[in-house]
Scaffold this motif. Structure first.
Motif, PDB file in Angstrom:
ATOM      1  N   ASP A  22       0.880  -1.165   0.000  1.00 52.21           N
ATOM      2  CA  ASP A  22       0.000   0.000   0.000  1.00 52.21           C
ATOM      3  C   ASP A  22       0.917   1.214   0.000  1.00 52.21           C
ATOM      4  O   ASP A  22       1.532   1.542   1.023  1.00 52.21           O
ATOM      5  CB  ASP A  22      -0.894  -0.023   1.239  1.00 52.21           C
ATOM      6  N   ILE A  23       1.042   1.879  -1.142  1.00 48.73           N
ATOM      7  CA  ILE A  23       1.972   3.005  -1.284  1.00 48.73           C
ATOM      8  C   ILE A  23       1.611   4.145  -0.337  1.00 48.73           C
ATOM      9  O   ILE A  23       2.490   4.784   0.238  1.00 48.73           O
ATOM     10  CB  ILE A  23       2.013   3.490  -2.749  1.00 48.73           C
ATOM     11  N   GLU A  24       0.339   4.389  -0.155  1.00 49.18           N
ATOM     12  CA  GLU A  24      -0.087   5.522   0.673  1.00 49.18           C
ATOM     13  C   GLU A  24       0.343   5.356   2.125  1.00 49.18           C
ATOM     14  O   GLU A  24       0.826   6.294   2.751  1.00 49.18           O
ATOM     15  CB  GLU A  24      -1.607   5.698   0.581  1.00 49.18           C
ATOM     16  N   THR A  25       0.201   4.154   2.681  1.00 51.06           N
ATOM     17  CA  THR A  25       0.537   3.935   4.088  1.00 51.06           C
ATOM     18  C   THR A  25       1.919   3.310   4.285  1.00 51.06           C
ATOM     19  O   THR A  25       2.457   3.340   5.385  1.00 51.06           O
ATOM     20  CB  THR A  25      -0.493   3.000   4.758  1.00 51.06           C
ATOM     21  N   GLY A  26       2.453   2.707   3.225  1.00 51.02           N
ATOM     22  CA  GLY A  26       3.731   2.009   3.351  1.00 51.02           C
ATOM     23  C   GLY A  26       3.593   0.595   3.884  1.00 51.02           C
ATOM     24  O   GLY A  26       4.591  -0.108   4.053  1.00 51.02           O
ATOM     25  N   ALA A  27       2.367   0.152   4.147  1.00 51.37           N
ATOM     26  CA  ALA A  27       2.153  -1.206   4.666  1.00 51.37           C
ATOM     27  C   ALA A  27       2.467  -2.222   3.575  1.00 51.37           C
ATOM     28  O   ALA A  27       1.959  -2.144   2.462  1.00 51.37           O
ATOM     29  CB  ALA A  27       0.712  -1.366   5.135  1.00 51.37           C
ATOM     30  N   ASP A  28       3.332  -3.167   3.913  1.00 53.60           N
ATOM     31  CA  ASP A  28       3.767  -4.206   2.975  1.00 53.60           C
ATOM     32  C   ASP A  28       3.396  -5.561   3.559  1.00 53.60           C
ATOM     33  O   ASP A  28       3.969  -5.981   4.566  1.00 53.60           O
ATOM     34  CB  ASP A  28       5.276  -4.103   2.758  1.00 53.60           C
ATOM     35  N   SER A  29       2.439  -6.237   2.940  1.00 55.51           N
ATOM     36  CA  SER A  29       2.007  -7.526   3.494  1.00 55.51           C
ATOM     37  C   SER A  29       3.102  -8.587   3.400  1.00 55.51           C
ATOM     38  O   SER A  29       3.022  -9.607   4.077  1.00 55.51           O
ATOM     39  CB  SER A  29       0.713  -8.004   2.839  1.00 55.51           C
ATOM     40  N   LEU A  30       4.137  -8.338   2.593  1.00 56.54           N
ATOM     41  CA  LEU A  30       5.251  -9.289   2.548  1.00 56.54           C
ATOM     42  C   LEU A  30       6.081  -9.239   3.828  1.00 56.54           C
ATOM     43  O   LEU A  30       6.912 -10.119   4.062  1.00 56.54           O
ATOM     44  CB  LEU A  30       6.137  -9.029   1.326  1.00 56.54           C
TER      45      LEU A  30
ATOM     46  N   ARG B 272      -4.681  -5.214 -20.180  1.00 60.68           N
ATOM     47  CA  ARG B 272      -5.809  -4.730 -19.372  1.00 60.68           C
ATOM     48  C   ARG B 272      -5.463  -4.665 -17.883  1.00 60.68           C
ATOM     49  O   ARG B 272      -6.224  -4.117 -17.099  1.00 60.68           O
ATOM     50  CB  ARG B 272      -7.032  -5.633 -19.565  1.00 60.68           C
ATOM     51  N   LEU B 273      -4.313  -5.246 -17.494  1.00 66.80           N
ATOM     52  CA  LEU B 273      -3.890  -5.135 -16.100  1.00 66.80           C
ATOM     53  C   LEU B 273      -3.132  -3.819 -15.980  1.00 66.80           C
ATOM     54  O   LEU B 273      -2.083  -3.628 -16.596  1.00 66.80           O
ATOM     55  CB  LEU B 273      -3.002  -6.312 -15.694  1.00 66.80           C
ATOM     56  N   LYS B 274      -3.695  -2.902 -15.210  1.00 71.69           N
ATOM     57  CA  LYS B 274      -3.179  -1.537 -15.131  1.00 71.69           C
ATOM     58  C   LYS B 274      -2.925  -1.158 -13.681  1.00 71.69           C
ATOM     59  O   LYS B 274      -3.334  -1.858 -12.763  1.00 71.69           O
ATOM     60  CB  LYS B 274      -4.188  -0.569 -15.751  1.00 71.69           C
ATOM     61  N   ALA B 275      -2.269  -0.019 -13.519  1.00 71.02           N
ATOM     62  CA  ALA B 275      -2.066   0.543 -12.187  1.00 71.02           C
ATOM     63  C   ALA B 275      -2.802   1.877 -12.123  1.00 71.02           C
ATOM     64  O   ALA B 275      -2.795   2.649 -13.078  1.00 71.02           O
ATOM     65  CB  ALA B 275      -0.589   0.736 -11.894  1.00 71.02           C
ATOM     66  N   CYS B 276      -3.426   2.110 -10.998  1.00 70.87           N
ATOM     67  CA  CYS B 276      -4.169   3.349 -10.752  1.00 70.87           C
ATOM     68  C   CYS B 276      -3.259   4.542 -10.994  1.00 70.87           C
ATOM     69  O   CYS B 276      -2.097   4.553 -10.599  1.00 70.87           O
ATOM     70  CB  CYS B 276      -4.663   3.343  -9.305  1.00 70.87           C
TER      71      CYS B 276
ATOM     72  N   CYS C 298      -1.365   5.935  -4.874  1.00 70.13           N
ATOM     73  CA  CYS C 298      -2.023   4.628  -4.915  1.00 70.13           C
ATOM     74  C   CYS C 298      -1.253   3.626  -5.779  1.00 70.13           C
ATOM     75  O   CYS C 298      -0.626   2.720  -5.261  1.00 70.13           O
ATOM     76  CB  CYS C 298      -3.463   4.776  -5.415  1.00 70.13           C
ATOM     77  N   HIS C 299      -1.340   3.770  -7.090  1.00 70.19           N
ATOM     78  CA  HIS C 299      -0.735   2.839  -8.052  1.00 70.19           C
ATOM     79  C   HIS C 299      -1.119   1.377  -7.780  1.00 70.19           C
ATOM     80  O   HIS C 299      -0.349   0.463  -8.026  1.00 70.19           O
ATOM     81  CB  HIS C 299       0.784   2.980  -8.092  1.00 70.19           C
ATOM     82  N   TRP C 300      -2.324   1.166  -7.271  1.00 68.86           N
ATOM     83  CA  TRP C 300      -2.860  -0.169  -7.016  1.00 68.86           C
ATOM     84  C   TRP C 300      -3.157  -0.828  -8.354  1.00 68.86           C
ATOM     85  O   TRP C 300      -3.665  -0.180  -9.264  1.00 68.86           O
ATOM     86  CB  TRP C 300      -4.141  -0.016  -6.201  1.00 68.86           C
ATOM     87  N   ALA C 301      -2.858  -2.102  -8.495  1.00 71.62           N
ATOM     88  CA  ALA C 301      -3.140  -2.824  -9.734  1.00 71.62           C
ATOM     89  C   ALA C 301      -4.624  -3.186  -9.795  1.00 71.62           C
ATOM     90  O   ALA C 301      -5.237  -3.532  -8.786  1.00 71.62           O
ATOM     91  CB  ALA C 301      -2.293  -4.079  -9.832  1.00 71.62           C
ATOM     92  N   TYR C 302      -5.187  -3.094 -10.988  1.00 71.98           N
ATOM     93  CA  TYR C 302      -6.577  -3.487 -11.209  1.00 71.98           C
ATOM     94  C   TYR C 302      -6.712  -3.989 -12.637  1.00 71.98           C
ATOM     95  O   TYR C 302      -5.919  -3.652 -13.509  1.00 71.98           O
ATOM     96  CB  TYR C 302      -7.540  -2.308 -10.966  1.00 71.98           C
ATOM     97  N   TYR C 303      -7.729  -4.795 -12.855  1.00 69.03           N
ATOM     98  CA  TYR C 303      -8.016  -5.293 -14.193  1.00 69.03           C
ATOM     99  C   TYR C 303      -9.097  -4.409 -14.803  1.00 69.03           C
ATOM    100  O   TYR C 303     -10.190  -4.287 -14.257  1.00 69.03           O
ATOM    101  CB  TYR C 303      -8.469  -6.756 -14.149  1.00 69.03           C
TER     102      TYR C 303
END
Length: 171
Positions: free
Chosen positions: A22-30, A124-128, A133-138
């Motif tokens: 999550d770019i906005e918060t820096g939270a990395d689930s990895l 069709r797989l893009k980033a916001c 954000c830059h979250w991936a979405y289809y």
């Protein structure tokens, strides 16, 4: 943040990997055992997984017509190291690409991208486009011109910024 349905087929893996940060918060689930387990990763795999994730994000941004979010290793270089096998079904002769080393995330991603290219869905797989954000979405829009992962969040914020800027300019 994405309120869209997951990407089809193997692209769901790519979308999931990109969205582990999550770019906005820096939270990395990895950073969590659960996040690593979801992708079958060990702590030793983290550096390469993060490098792959950001190269995929840059490719998704390019699909949406945007420059990379930062300097990254080109995706082609990372995937060139990902062994794939051509598998042929003995019953019907159908063929597909499969990871030669399924434990290697790059091989699983390369197989997913190859499948998506063949299906015509890779672009069709893009980033916001929202820089925080830059979250991936289809992108399932008919014209393939989606811009935000969520119209109700990132899209609404962008439209509100434009509205405020135009209201300020008209004073």
């Amino acid at each position: 943040m994405n309120d869209r349905a997951p990407a089809p087929g193997g692209l769901a893996l790519v979308e999931f990997l990109v969205n582990t940060l999550d770019i906005e918060t820096g939270a990395d689930s990895l950073d969590t055992a659960e996040g690593r387990a979801a992708l079958d990763l060990t702590e030793a795999d983290l550096a390469s997984a993060r490098e792959l994730r950001e190269s995929l994000r840059a490719a998704c941004l390019a699909h949406a017509g945007h420059p990379p979010h930062r300097a990254v290793t080109p995706l082609g270089e990372l995937l060139a190291q990902a062994p794939l096998l051509i598998t042929v079904d003995e019953r019907d002769g159908s063929a597909s690409l499969a990871p030669a080393r399924p434990a290697l995330l790059a091989s699983r991603v390369a197989a997913a991208i190859a499948e998506a290219i063949a299906a015509g869905t890779w672009l069709r797989l893009k980033a916001c486009e929202a820089p925080t954000c830059h979250w991936a979405y289809y992108d399932r829009s008919p014209a393939g011109r989606g811009r935000w992962c969520s119209m109700s969040v990132c899209g609404a914020r962008a439209k509100m910024r434009r509205y405020r800027a135009s209201a300020k300019d008209s004073r």
